[in-house]
Design a protein around this motif. Structure first.
Motif, PDB file in Angstrom:
ATOM      1  N   LYS A  35      45.793  39.596  36.812  1.00  0.00           N
ATOM      2  CA  LYS A  35      44.883  38.471  36.580  1.00  0.00           C
ATOM      3  C   LYS A  35      44.910  37.468  37.727  1.00  0.00           C
ATOM      4  O   LYS A  35      44.056  36.601  37.810  1.00  0.00           O
ATOM      5  N   THR A  36      45.898  37.588  38.623  1.00  0.00           N
ATOM      6  CA  THR A  36      46.007  36.624  39.721  1.00  0.00           C
ATOM      7  C   THR A  36      45.425  37.134  41.031  1.00  0.00           C
ATOM      8  O   THR A  36      45.301  36.361  41.970  1.00  0.00           O
ATOM      9  N   VAL A  37      45.103  38.430  41.106  1.00  0.00           N
ATOM     10  CA  VAL A  37      44.553  38.967  42.363  1.00  0.00           C
ATOM     11  C   VAL A  37      43.043  38.751  42.393  1.00  0.00           C
ATOM     12  O   VAL A  37      42.414  38.470  41.371  1.00  0.00           O
ATOM     13  N   ASP A  38      42.460  38.908  43.566  1.00  0.00           N
ATOM     14  CA  ASP A  38      41.026  38.680  43.691  1.00  0.00           C
ATOM     15  C   ASP A  38      40.232  39.789  42.987  1.00  0.00           C
ATOM     16  O   ASP A  38      40.763  40.818  42.596  1.00  0.00           O
ATOM     17  N   GLN A  39      38.954  39.564  42.845  1.00  0.00           N
ATOM     18  CA  GLN A  39      38.090  40.437  42.039  1.00  0.00           C
ATOM     19  C   GLN A  39      38.019  41.863  42.582  1.00  0.00           C
ATOM     20  O   GLN A  39      37.916  42.810  41.819  1.00  0.00           O
ATOM     21  N   GLN A  40      38.084  42.040  43.893  1.00  0.00           N
ATOM     22  CA  GLN A  40      37.985  43.376  44.485  1.00  0.00           C
ATOM     23  C   GLN A  40      39.190  44.253  44.149  1.00  0.00           C
ATOM     24  O   GLN A  40      39.062  45.458  43.972  1.00  0.00           O
ATOM     25  N   GLU A  41      40.355  43.664  44.047  1.00  0.00           N
ATOM     26  CA  GLU A  41      41.570  44.431  43.779  1.00  0.00           C
ATOM     27  C   GLU A  41      41.961  44.422  42.306  1.00  0.00           C
ATOM     28  O   GLU A  41      42.919  45.091  41.924  1.00  0.00           O
ATOM     29  N   ARG A  42      41.261  43.692  41.480  1.00  0.00           N
ATOM     30  CA  ARG A  42      41.648  43.547  40.074  1.00  0.00           C
ATOM     31  C   ARG A  42      41.591  44.869  39.323  1.00  0.00           C
ATOM     32  O   ARG A  42      42.474  45.179  38.526  1.00  0.00           O
TER      33      ARG A  42
END
Length: 70
Positions: A35-42
């Motif tokens: 939940k803390t990583v950016d949208q591309q790596e989520r």
């Protein structure tokens, strides 16, 4: 046969039950981290957490089989 081999090499049911609990903690930690990583790596991070979440039931059942063998 498989359970007998695990018992023979010294593995006990308590070890696998503890590993199962550790797998749950790892899964939750990875899920929170996702939940803390950016949208591309989520998506990749969530898949990693879900894959790790498959381990605890397997480890728990192997531990139960070992307990019946002990």
């Amino acid at each position: 046969m498989f359970v007998w081999l695990l018992h023979r090499i010294g593995l006990r049911s308590a070890y696998l039950h503890l590993a199962s609990m550790g797998g749950i903690a790892l899964c939750l930690g990875l899920w929170i981290r996702a939940k803390t990583v950016d949208q591309q790596e989520r998506g990749n991070a969530e898949r990693r957490a879900l894959f790790t979440g498959l381990w605890p039931p397997t480890l728990w059942l192997i531990g139960d089989s070992l307990r019946e063998f002990e």
